[in-house]
Design a protein around this motif. Structure first.
Motif, PDB file in Angstrom:
ATOM      1  N   ALA A 335       0.838  -1.207   0.000  1.00 10.23           N
ATOM      2  CA  ALA A 335       0.000   0.000   0.000  1.00 10.23           C
ATOM      3  C   ALA A 335       0.870   1.252   0.000  1.00 10.23           C
ATOM      4  CB  ALA A 335      -0.928  -0.002   1.210  1.00 10.23           C
ATOM      5  N   LEU A 336       1.959   1.229   0.753  1.00 12.41           N
ATOM      6  CA  LEU A 336       2.898   2.357   0.732  1.00 12.41           C
ATOM      7  C   LEU A 336       3.472   2.540  -0.666  1.00 12.41           C
ATOM      8  CD1 LEU A 336       4.900   1.649   4.022  1.00 12.41           C
ATOM      9  CD2 LEU A 336       3.084   3.343   3.724  1.00 12.41           C
ATOM     10  N   GLY A 337       3.872   1.430  -1.305  1.00  8.85           N
ATOM     11  CA  GLY A 337       4.445   1.512  -2.639  1.00  8.85           C
ATOM     12  C   GLY A 337       3.474   2.030  -3.673  1.00  8.85           C
ATOM     13  N   ALA A 338       2.193   1.783  -3.459  1.00  4.43           N
ATOM     14  CA  ALA A 338       1.163   2.279  -4.378  1.00  4.43           C
ATOM     15  C   ALA A 338       0.727   3.698  -4.037  1.00  4.43           C
ATOM     16  CB  ALA A 338      -0.045   1.349  -4.353  1.00  4.43           C
ATOM     17  N   SER A 339       1.424   4.346  -3.091  1.00  9.20           N
ATOM     18  CA  SER A 339       1.098   5.698  -2.612  1.00  9.20           C
ATOM     19  C   SER A 339      -0.236   5.756  -1.870  1.00  9.20           C
ATOM     20  CB  SER A 339       1.094   6.713  -3.762  1.00  9.20           C
ATOM     21  OG  SER A 339       2.402   6.877  -4.280  1.00  9.20           O
ATOM     22  N   ALA A 340      -0.750   4.596  -1.467  1.00 11.97           N
ATOM     23  CA  ALA A 340      -1.977   4.559  -0.671  1.00 11.97           C
ATOM     24  C   ALA A 340      -1.591   4.542   0.802  1.00 11.97           C
ATOM     25  CB  ALA A 340      -2.810   3.338  -1.045  1.00 11.97           C
ATOM     26  N   TYR A 341      -0.916   5.610   1.231  1.00  9.25           N
ATOM     27  CA  TYR A 341      -0.405   5.668   2.604  1.00  9.25           C
ATOM     28  C   TYR A 341      -1.535   5.581   3.627  1.00  9.25           C
ATOM     29  CZ  TYR A 341       3.559   7.597   0.006  1.00  9.25           C
ATOM     30  OH  TYR A 341       4.565   7.794  -0.898  1.00  9.25           O
ATOM     31  N   ALA A 342      -2.648   6.220   3.318  1.00  9.35           N
ATOM     32  CA  ALA A 342      -3.790   6.184   4.237  1.00  9.35           C
ATOM     33  C   ALA A 342      -4.316   4.764   4.385  1.00  9.35           C
ATOM     34  CB  ALA A 342      -4.899   7.119   3.742  1.00  9.35           C
ATOM     35  N   ALA A 343      -4.321   3.990   3.281  1.00  7.37           N
ATOM     36  CA  ALA A 343      -4.770   2.596   3.346  1.00  7.37           C
ATOM     37  C   ALA A 343      -3.799   1.764   4.177  1.00  7.37           C
ATOM     38  CB  ALA A 343      -4.908   2.022   1.940  1.00  7.37           C
ATOM     39  N   ALA A 344      -2.496   2.041   4.035  1.00  9.31           N
ATOM     40  CA  ALA A 344      -1.499   1.326   4.839  1.00  9.31           C
ATOM     41  C   ALA A 344      -1.711   1.612   6.328  1.00  9.31           C
ATOM     42  CB  ALA A 344      -0.092   1.729   4.414  1.00  9.31           C
ATOM     43  N   MET A 345      -1.935   2.881   6.677  1.00 13.73           N
ATOM     44  CA  MET A 345      -2.170   3.235   8.071  1.00 13.73           C
ATOM     45  C   MET A 345      -3.494   2.672   8.578  1.00 13.73           C
ATOM     46  SD  MET A 345       0.454   4.783   9.224  1.00 13.73           S
ATOM     47  CE  MET A 345      -0.308   5.233  10.779  1.00 13.73           C
ATOM     48  N   PHE A 346      -4.491   2.630   7.704  1.00 18.95           N
ATOM     49  CA  PHE A 346      -5.791   2.051   8.063  1.00 18.95           C
ATOM     50  C   PHE A 346      -5.613   0.581   8.434  1.00 18.95           C
ATOM     51  CE2 PHE A 346     -10.235   0.943   6.200  1.00 18.95           C
ATOM     52  CZ  PHE A 346     -10.758   0.845   7.480  1.00 18.95           C
ATOM     53  N   HIS A 347      -4.871  -0.152   7.598  1.00 20.27           N
ATOM     54  CA  HIS A 347      -4.647  -1.570   7.883  1.00 20.27           C
ATOM     55  C   HIS A 347      -3.749  -1.729   9.107  1.00 20.27           C
ATOM     56  CE1 HIS A 347      -5.056  -5.739   6.984  1.00 20.27           C
ATOM     57  NE2 HIS A 347      -3.775  -5.939   6.757  1.00 20.27           N
ATOM     58  N   HIS A 420      -5.747  -0.088  -9.054  1.00 18.06           N
ATOM     59  CA  HIS A 420      -5.752   1.195  -9.760  1.00 18.06           C
ATOM     60  C   HIS A 420      -4.349   1.770  -9.981  1.00 18.06           C
ATOM     61  CE1 HIS A 420     -10.017   1.079  -8.629  1.00 18.06           C
ATOM     62  NE2 HIS A 420     -10.217   2.014  -9.532  1.00 18.06           N
ATOM     63  N   SER A 421      -3.325   1.139  -9.397  1.00 18.27           N
ATOM     64  CA  SER A 421      -1.966   1.673  -9.514  1.00 18.27           C
ATOM     65  C   SER A 421      -1.346   1.303 -10.858  1.00 18.27           C
ATOM     66  CB  SER A 421      -1.086   1.118  -8.384  1.00 18.27           C
ATOM     67  OG  SER A 421       0.239   1.575  -8.515  1.00 18.27           O
ATOM     68  N   HIS A 422      -0.537   2.226 -11.387  1.00 19.05           N
ATOM     69  CA  HIS A 422       0.141   1.988 -12.664  1.00 19.05           C
ATOM     70  C   HIS A 422       1.661   2.046 -12.511  1.00 19.05           C
ATOM     71  CE1 HIS A 422      -3.722   2.208 -14.680  1.00 19.05           C
ATOM     72  NE2 HIS A 422      -3.957   3.377 -14.082  1.00 19.05           N
ATOM     73  N   SER A 508       1.102  12.745  -4.563  1.00 17.36           N
ATOM     74  CA  SER A 508       1.060  13.483  -5.831  1.00 17.36           C
ATOM     75  C   SER A 508      -0.163  13.059  -6.639  1.00 17.36           C
ATOM     76  CB  SER A 508       2.339  13.220  -6.637  1.00 17.36           C
ATOM     77  OG  SER A 508       2.379  11.882  -7.086  1.00 17.36           O
ATOM     78  N   GLY A 509      -0.626  13.950  -7.506  1.00 17.55           N
ATOM     79  CA  GLY A 509      -1.813  13.672  -8.300  1.00 17.55           C
ATOM     80  C   GLY A 509      -1.677  12.441  -9.174  1.00 17.55           C
ATOM     81  N   ALA A 510      -0.459  12.178  -9.678  1.00 13.99           N
ATOM     82  CA  ALA A 510      -0.249  11.035 -10.563  1.00 13.99           C
ATOM     83  C   ALA A 510      -0.352   9.702  -9.835  1.00 13.99           C
ATOM     84  CB  ALA A 510       1.119  11.152 -11.230  1.00 13.99           C
ATOM     85  N   HIS A 511      -0.200   9.721  -8.506  1.00 14.83           N
ATOM     86  CA  HIS A 511      -0.199   8.473  -7.737  1.00 14.83           C
ATOM     87  C   HIS A 511      -1.446   8.312  -6.865  1.00 14.83           C
ATOM     88  CE1 HIS A 511       4.463   9.035  -7.790  1.00 14.83           C
ATOM     89  NE2 HIS A 511       4.007   8.587  -8.947  1.00 14.83           N
ATOM     90  N   ASP A 512      -2.388   9.217  -6.956  1.00 10.05           N
ATOM     91  CA  ASP A 512      -3.492   9.267  -5.995  1.00 10.05           C
ATOM     92  C   ASP A 512      -4.563   8.222  -6.312  1.00 10.05           C
ATOM     93  OD1 ASP A 512      -5.090   9.966  -3.938  1.00 10.05           O
ATOM     94  OD2 ASP A 512      -5.438  12.035  -4.563  1.00 10.05           O
ATOM     95  N   VAL A 513      -4.268   6.963  -5.978  1.00  9.02           N
ATOM     96  CA  VAL A 513      -5.192   5.871  -6.290  1.00  9.02           C
ATOM     97  C   VAL A 513      -6.434   5.904  -5.396  1.00  9.02           C
ATOM     98  CG1 VAL A 513      -3.438   4.343  -7.251  1.00  9.02           C
ATOM     99  CG2 VAL A 513      -3.823   4.361  -4.784  1.00  9.02           C
TER     100      VAL A 513
END
Length: 656
Positions: A335-347, A420-422, A508-513
């Motif tokens: 989740a951190l690698g996908a820039s979903a930091y909030a999801a990582a902290m949630f888990h 959703h990550s690219h 960043s906007g490009a990573h905001d999954v």
């Protein structure tokens, strides 16, 4: 009430430290009861005040706190400060750390009741809580490193708490050395921050990212590396050690040699999540390096998938949960690698509660089984330990992501974020976490069915004395079971889609999954129903069904699989031979190098040339001189006359 929050934040940190000092230095004076009361009250005060701070910042919209408490050291233009940064990110960690630690302190009264090191144990776990709070509340890299090393030191003491056991000493030394490898990278990252940003204060560093973003460094001649990438990867290597990511994961399963409350404290909500928190805090840096993010993705995916597979063949109840922790840390890392930091902290938050619950439930089973940990010697315990059975079921359902539990919302959010990550590596990471859902369900309910259902396999002595654990054990289990079920539903909307963390996390906007996922989010119920359209829910159910078939309906089949898949089974039992590789090449290799330096440097040069050589030279010279000592008076008189003549000759020579 909130005019001077600084005093509240100081009290949050100092209360567990004070309890630790009193229990550690005056444990014999205050006795066993005094030791647990002073530490429980200290951590309890810290937990309650953390909740007060949480209410002030999150619900009342209070100001974030970022101040220096005092300056510890000044070197030129560099000030090494002790300071606190309390925002939505850190205050969330404060609540989780102190509350889970509080429950573990209470539980410890029952689990360690007859242990001779009772006071020492309470002192250690309270000190651990202090070090973790210093880590999560820091506003600069040096204090972060202090807390980082503090939890590492206390974990060393706790894993080797039963210091008369050789396996415990081996485990704590292994944990200490492996973490030193990660910490070396972490220290290099901090040095890079100081070199290129000119400061160790978070706010100063984050405000200067634009000036550093385009800079390069030549580590190897002729090859330019992005400074930001190098710094971020070095910082993440520290996280790999502390949060047990491949290949620096090998210490965590062996750390089960410590008492069970330590397994819950270190491996659920505190030390192993420090790396996840650190990367989330450093999101303004990591967002500027896609290379670092992809590196994190791949490492997390490997950990999530391959560490989960190892849980399938473990028979020690605590080790199964340990490999589960490794796998779930892999989920947070991807989740951190996908820039979903909030999801990582949630888990991280949901996992803290249900994994602490599972570890403490395992400890309850161990108490009931008279410290037997082999699941092959259990079975049918649900009749004797109904509260432990029920809370274990709750924890297992949350772990596999059963719809409606806390683990379901946090884990499903990570899977959706990867979908959703690219970023490079996201495809492999998505496959790994989806496959991991089935594996998690299989090993989780393998543990549940082997322990609580099926044929009773315990010996008669254990069977005669089986009973539910005392209330001091079951009450914390019951309390932890509640957030394991309901917390996720309350958190998912604000944390993932409503900007809960505010400016504490930068994406960043490009990573905001998560924003992409949020476009189709229509509340908790809609998110739950949507999950039934995807594979993970059915993979989890398939894992539970498979576990039931293999360990309840046809319990002879696993042995057949183990025989037919001999090499694969052996590979898993040997943990991919990583321990043997480390033992042979790293531990064994360094011992051989040390032996070589000992033989050449110490034995031949230092001892042989300087020490023994000097002694031999003196002995040789003394042997020659000794021949002049004949013992006859006329020889000495003759020598005196010769000496006198020589002196007279010198005198006459200088006179004329």
């Amino acid at each position: 009430m909130f005019e001077n929050m600084e005093n509240i934040y100081l009290a949050i940190v100092i209360a567990p430290l004070l309890g630790s000092v009193i229990a550690g230095l005056f444990g014999r004076v205050i006795g066993r009861a005094g030791a647990h009361w002073v530490t429980i009250i200290g951590v309890g005060v810290s937990s309650i005040l953390s909740m007060v701070a949480f209410k002030y910042i999150v619900f009342d919209g209070g100001e974030e706190f970022n101040q220096t408490i005092y300056t510890w050291l000044s070197i030129g233009n560099l000030d090494i400060n002790v300071g606190f940064l309390v925002d939505r990110l850190s205050v969330t960690m404060m609540v989780v750390v102190t509350f889970v630690s509080w429950m573990i302190h209470i539980y410890t009264i029952g689990y360690m009741h007859d242990d001779p090191g009772y006071q020492r144990f309470f002192s250690y776990i309270s000190l651990f809580t202090f070090a973790m709070l210093m880590l999560v509340m820091s506003n600069n890299f040096m204090q972060l490193f202090f807390g980082w090393e503090g939890v590492g030191l206390v974990s060393y003491l706790l894993i080797g708490f039963w210091y008369k056991k050789d396996t415990a000493i081996f485990a704590n030394l292994k944990a200490f050395l492996v973490n030193r490898v990660g910490d070396f990278g972490f220290l290099l990252g901090i040095a890079g921050v100081l070199l290129y940003f000119g400061s160790l204060d978070y706010v100063d560093v984050f405000s200067r990212t634009a000036a550093v973003e385009g800079q390069t460094i030549q580590i190897l001649s002729g090859h330019d590396w992005s400074v930001m990438t190098v710094i971020c990867i070095c910082l993440f290597i520290g996280a790999m050690g502390k949060s047990a990511q491949v290949p620096l994961h090998v210490w965590l399963p062996d750390s089960m040699e410590g008492p069970t409350p330590i397994s819950a404290l270190i491996h659920a909500a505190t030390m192993v999540t420090a790396g996840i928190f650190m990367v989330s805090r450093m999101s303004p840096l990591f967002e500027l390096s896609e290379t670092a993010l992809s590196f994190i993705l791949v490492i997390g995916a490997i950990t999530a998938l391959f560490m989960g597979l190892l849980g399938l063949v473990q028979n020690d109840i605590k080790r199964v949960i340990a490999y589960s922790t490794l796998s779930q840390l892999g989920y947070m890392t991807v989740a951190l690698g996908a820039s979903a930091y909030a999801a990582a902290m949630f888990h991280l938050v949901t996992h803290a509660f249900f994994k602490a619950l599972l570890f403490l439930a395992a400890g309850s089973v161990i108490i009931g089984m008279h410290h037997e940990q082999d699941m092959r010697k259990m079975g049918g315990l649900y009749k004797y330990m109904p509260i432990t059975w029920f809370t274990s079921l709750v924890g297992s359902l949350a772990l596999i992501g059963f719809p409606g539990t806390s683990g379901f919302y946090s884990k499903d959010a990570i899977i959706e974020a990867l979908h959703h990550s690219h970023l490079p590596g996201s495809g492999f990471a998505y496959f790994a976490v989806v496959a991991g859902v089935f594996i998690t369900a299989l090993y989780s309910f393998r543990l549940f069915f082997m322990t609580f259902h099926g044929k009773e396999r315990m010996d008669k002595h254990t069977w005669d004395h089986l009973h539910e654990s005392p209330k001091v054990v079951t009450v914390p289990l019951t309390i932890l079971a509640i957030p394991s079920v309901i917390l996720g539903a309350f958190m998912i909307g604000p944390v993932l889609f409503q900007g809960y963390f505010g400016d504490a996390i930068v994406v960043s906007g490009a990573h905001d999954v998560l924003t992409e996922i949020g476009k189709s989010y229509h509340g908790v119920w809609g998110f739950t129903l949507h999950a039934f359209k995807a594979a993970p829910v059915y993979l989890a159910l398939a894992g539970v069904l498979t576990a039931w078939l293999l360990y309840i309906k046809f319990p002879h089949v696993p042995a057949i699989f183990a025989d037919k898949l001999g090499f694969l089974h052996k590979l898993l039992l040997e943990k991919y031979y990583l321990d043997k590789f480390n033992q042979a090449f790293f531990a064994g290799g360094t011992r051989k190098i040390g032996q070589m330096f000992w033989n050449i440097g110490d034995v031949r040069i230092i001892d042989g040339f300087f020490v023994n050589g000097t002694a031999l030279t003196v002995r040789w010279f003394s042997g020659i001189i000794r021949t002049l000592q004949s013992g006859y008076l006329y020889d000495y008189a003759f020598a005196m006359i010769i000496g006198l003549l020589l002196l007279l000759a010198v005198f006459v020579h200088h006179l004329f």
